[in-house]
Write an enzyme that holds these catalytic residues in place. Structure first.
Site, PDB file in Angstrom:
ATOM      1  CG  ASP A   1       6.229   2.910  -3.850  1.00  0.00           C
ATOM      2  OD1 ASP A   1       5.250   3.324  -3.202  1.00  0.00           O
ATOM      3  OD2 ASP A   1       6.915   3.637  -4.595  1.00  0.00           O
TER       4      ASP A   1
ATOM      5  CG  ASP B   1       1.356   6.175  -3.824  1.00  0.00           C
ATOM      6  OD1 ASP B   1       2.305   6.745  -4.376  1.00  0.00           O
ATOM      7  OD2 ASP B   1       0.171   6.235  -4.230  1.00  0.00           O
TER       8      ASP B   1
ATOM      9  CD  GLU C   1       3.607  10.511  -2.558  1.00  0.00           C
ATOM     10  OE1 GLU C   1       3.997  11.135  -3.557  1.00  0.00           O
ATOM     11  OE2 GLU C   1       2.711   9.643  -2.613  1.00  0.00           O
TER      12      GLU C   1
ATOM     13  CG  HIS D   1       8.082   8.020  -9.265  1.00  0.00           C
ATOM     14  ND1 HIS D   1       8.316   8.104  -7.900  1.00  0.00           N
ATOM     15  CD2 HIS D   1       6.758   7.798  -9.402  1.00  0.00           C
ATOM     16  CE1 HIS D   1       7.173   7.925  -7.250  1.00  0.00           C
ATOM     17  NE2 HIS D   1       6.215   7.736  -8.148  1.00  0.00           N
ATOM     18  CG  ASP D   2       5.291  11.225  -8.680  1.00  0.00           C
ATOM     19  OD1 ASP D   2       5.087  10.408  -9.602  1.00  0.00           O
ATOM     20  OD2 ASP D   2       4.939  11.040  -7.499  1.00  0.00           O
TER      21      ASP D   2
HETATM   22  O1  TEU Z   1       2.004  10.619  -6.074  1.00  0.00           O
HETATM   23  C1  TEU Z   1       1.149  11.428  -5.382  1.00  0.00           C
HETATM   24  C2  TEU Z   1       1.082  12.861  -5.717  1.00  0.00           C
HETATM   25  O2  TEU Z   1       0.258  13.546  -5.171  1.00  0.00           O
HETATM   26  C3  TEU Z   1       1.993  13.530  -6.672  1.00  0.00           C
HETATM   27  O3  TEU Z   1       3.306  13.298  -6.519  1.00  0.00           O
HETATM   28  C4  TEU Z   1       1.458  13.267  -8.009  1.00  0.00           C
HETATM   29  O4  TEU Z   1       2.463  12.888  -8.872  1.00  0.00           O
HETATM   30  C5  TEU Z   1       0.732  14.431  -8.527  1.00  0.00           C
HETATM   31  O5  TEU Z   1       0.470  14.115  -9.810  1.00  0.00           O
HETATM   32  C6  TEU Z   1       1.427  15.745  -8.441  1.00  0.00           C
HETATM   33  O6  TEU Z   1       1.040  16.611  -9.471  1.00  0.00           O
HETATM   34  C7  TEU Z   1       1.966   9.254  -5.822  1.00  0.00           C
HETATM   35  C8  TEU Z   1       2.953   8.537  -6.713  1.00  0.00           C
HETATM   36  O7  TEU Z   1       4.249   8.939  -6.376  1.00  0.00           O
HETATM   37  C9  TEU Z   1       2.594   8.784  -8.130  1.00  0.00           C
HETATM   38  O8  TEU Z   1       3.517   8.243  -9.033  1.00  0.00           O
HETATM   39  C10 TEU Z   1       1.238   8.187  -8.366  1.00  0.00           C
HETATM   40  O9  TEU Z   1       0.802   8.513  -9.653  1.00  0.00           O
HETATM   41  C11 TEU Z   1       0.209   8.688  -7.353  1.00  0.00           C
HETATM   42  O10 TEU Z   1       0.684   8.694  -6.024  1.00  0.00           O
HETATM   43  C12 TEU Z   1      -0.989   7.781  -7.358  1.00  0.00           C
HETATM   44  O11 TEU Z   1      -0.653   6.531  -6.842  1.00  0.00           O
END
Ligand code: TEU
Length: 569
Positions: free
Chosen positions: A98, A206, A253, A326-327
């Site tokens: 990642d 990311d 992403e 994980h989000d």
């Molecule tokens: O996530 C980016 C993102 O825009 C969303 O998935 C985020 O979780 C947002 O809160 C949605 O409501 C990525 C990562 O996957 C995430 O874990 C990180 O917190 C974020 O970037 C920052 O690096």
């Protein structure tokens, strides 16, 4: 058919903090992951994507990196990464790491230097701006733009020592790198080459479409898909992996990316990414107030969005396919049945309609067991910076506690982050210590030990879906036609392999598949194309009564609650 390897692959995502703890400190680690690789191998996944394991203050669980070329001691060491790569490769599997380069940690040496002085050579590696005209630093309205951070509050943090603000689209401990500066881009490419030389097989980038932005007057700024985004990605691809003989896998992403954006990002001729993570289907249960402004899942809208991506990337580009990461909340809790009797059937039905689409499927740890959301009863139990900040702000705005709790119980990112449920023992076999986030009490029934080897399990269903993708070229290459788009309960589509586009598949290979699933608690009768009535059933998941007596007077077109079928012509 000489498709790149990642088109026939299935990726399994590991959140290392929550997967397996080898040393009893309550936090998962790389040795723990290595010990459990056979679980992923048994599932049939080809690739493991591991969320960040680099040194980090853990303000956002590792998405705030303070050193790109090492491993945080809580997760292990570089020697463990080398061992992970070797163990994966010896199983014929691959590793995706990642890469978080829209921002670093505020404790990264680059930022420490950058903030030390306005004349420091690294000052311009980040976005520093003086207060807005006529304002003093830190005073209300002094922020250079009106941007709000993803985790709440203004996206600008005042720095008293140097009298300027720095930009952070996420937490104040995640300052944004300034990609306009070529030295930043060169440093990122250099770091990627270093990891490739170590043996990794690909990258998940990311929030990569946020790296080009335009600071402009209020209401007109651009923080995603900015004017130089494709230039930056092409430059990175060319300089970091353009010369590789064996292709790697790259996934960008891209929050807020449209199909049109994704066509540009994933057109092989443009030399950018292999695929992107789009977010459109994640929004179908969000109201105008965002993810915590909860709406019931609108299945018709969900199907419309997914079909749009299937057809939009049919001729150029490639899709990623995911329900979870994980989000996100757990898919079975989000889109599945409220009735526990249908948990397993709904997990299988959801997996079926996702995995038979065209694209590369991603399975998030525990999804293959049908793991559910965690029943939070107190806000203090939350760890996730996003849900903690949101719930604090919501309470301050006067939202009743019950409503705040209900919202996080649907949407918190912590639902995906509770420990992996390996067995029925006290901490689910995740740790011998105290887990950093509580284990879901339902681990006594929902766990890997209970499912692996059981042909009726959610795990076995995922195994079959993955095997089908490996065995049937049509799953990889066939085109996609949505059926019954307006049906509020049934998800159905056709996959077809046009005779011309298929030389290697062989003459007896199937050319058409029908995928149909009832995503509801009631049986339903639907009009399916009649020529399929006597077709072979490749895979069927349904509550026990059908499984034990498949032809028990079931009229063609009747689907039992959460029944999913794959037919072959
Ligand atoms: O996530 C980016 C993102 O825009 C969303 O998935 C985020 O979780 C947002 O809160 C949605 O409501 C990525 C990562 O996957 C995430 O874990 C990180 O917190 C974020 O970037 C920052 O690096």
């Amino acid at each position: 058919m000489s498709e790149p390897w990642w088109k026939t692959s299935v990726v399994y995502q590991v959140y290392p903090r929550s997967f397996a703890d080898s040393n009893g400190d309550g936090v998962g680690d790389l040795p723990g992951l290595i010990d459990r690789l056979d679980h992923i191998y048994a599932l049939g996944a080809d690739v493991v994507w591991v969320s960040p394991f680099y040194p980090s203050p853990q303000a956002d669980n590792g998405y705030d990196i303070s050193d790109y070329r090492d491993v945080d001691p809580i997760f292990g060491s570089l020697a463990d990464v080398d061992r992970l790569i070797a163990e994966l490769h010896s199983r014929g599997m691959k590793l995706v790491i990642d890469i978080v380069v829209n921002h670093t940690s505020d404790e990264h040496p680059w930022f420490v230097e950058s903030r030390s002085d306005t004349t420091n050579p690294k000052r311009d590696w980040y976005w520093w701006r003086p207060p807005r005209d006529g304002h003093t630093l830190g005073a209300p309205g002094g922020e250079p733009t009106d941007w709000i951070a993803f985790f709440g509050g203004p996206a600008w943090e005042p720095d008293v020592a140097t009298g300027e603000y720095y930009l952070h689209l996420f937490d104040p401990k995640q300052p944004d790198l300034n990609w306009e500066n070529p030295a930043v881009r060169a440093a990122v490419a250099d770091m990627l080459r270093w990891w490739l030389a170590r043996g990794v097989d690909g990258f998940r980038f990311d929030v990569i479409n946020l790296v080009s932005k335009e600071l402009r007057p209020d209401g007109t700024g651009v923080y995603a898909n900015g004017p130089r985004i494709h230039e930056f990605v092409q430059e990175l691809a060319a300089s970091a992996w353009g010369d590789r003989e064996v292709p790697i896998i790259t996934v960008g992403e891209c929050p807020a990316a449209t199909v049109a954006d994704a066509q540009l990002f994933t057109d092989p001729a443009r030399g950018e990414f292999d695929m992107v993570f789009q977010f459109e289907h994640m929004g179908v249960d969000h109201g105008p107030g965002g993810r915590y402004d909860i709406r019931p899942v609108d299945l018709v809208a969900l199907k419309r969005v997914l079909a749009h991506w299937q057809t939009g990337l049919a001729d150029v580009g490639w899709n990623s396919l995911y329900w979870c990461n994980h989000d996100q909340p757990r898919p079975v809790s989000r889109y599945g049945s409220r009735n526990p009797a249908y948990r397993s059937a709904s997990a299988k039905a959801l997996a079926t309609v996702l995995h038979l689409q065209r694209g590369t499927p991603f399975v998030y740890q525990g999804e293959e067991l049908g793991m559910t959301n965690y029943p939070f009863t107190e806000l203090a139990a939350l760890d996730d910076v996003e849900s903690r900040n949101w719930s604090r702000e919501a309470l301050e705005r006067g939202m009743p506690f019950e409503q705040v709790l209900a919202a996080v119980n649907v949407q918190s990112r912590d639902h995906a982050r509770t420990p992996m449920q390996w067995d029925a023992s006290p901490h689910a076999g995740f740790t011998t210590g105290t887990p950093w986030l509580p284990v879901n009490p339902n681990h006594v029934t929902i766990n890997a030990a209970a499912q692996v080897g059981d042909p009726d399990s959610v795990f076995a269903h995922y195994q079959r879906l993955i095997r089908l993708r490996h065995d049937e070229p049509i799953v990889v290459a066939g085109d996609f036609t949505m059926l019954l788009p307006e049906h509020p309960q049934v998800f159905a589509y056709l996959r077809r392999l046009p005779a011309t586009a298929d030389s290697a598949a062989g003459s007896d290979a199937p050319r058409e598949l029908l995928v149909v699933a009832n995503l509801g608690d009631d049986a339903v009768d639907v009009e399916l194309p009649p020529e399929w009535e006597h077709s072979e059933i490749v895979l069927r998941s349904a509550p026990d009564e059908v499984a034990s007596n498949p032809e028990a007077g079931m009229p063609w077109g009747r689907l039992l609650p959460w029944e999913a079928r794959i037919h072959r012509l």
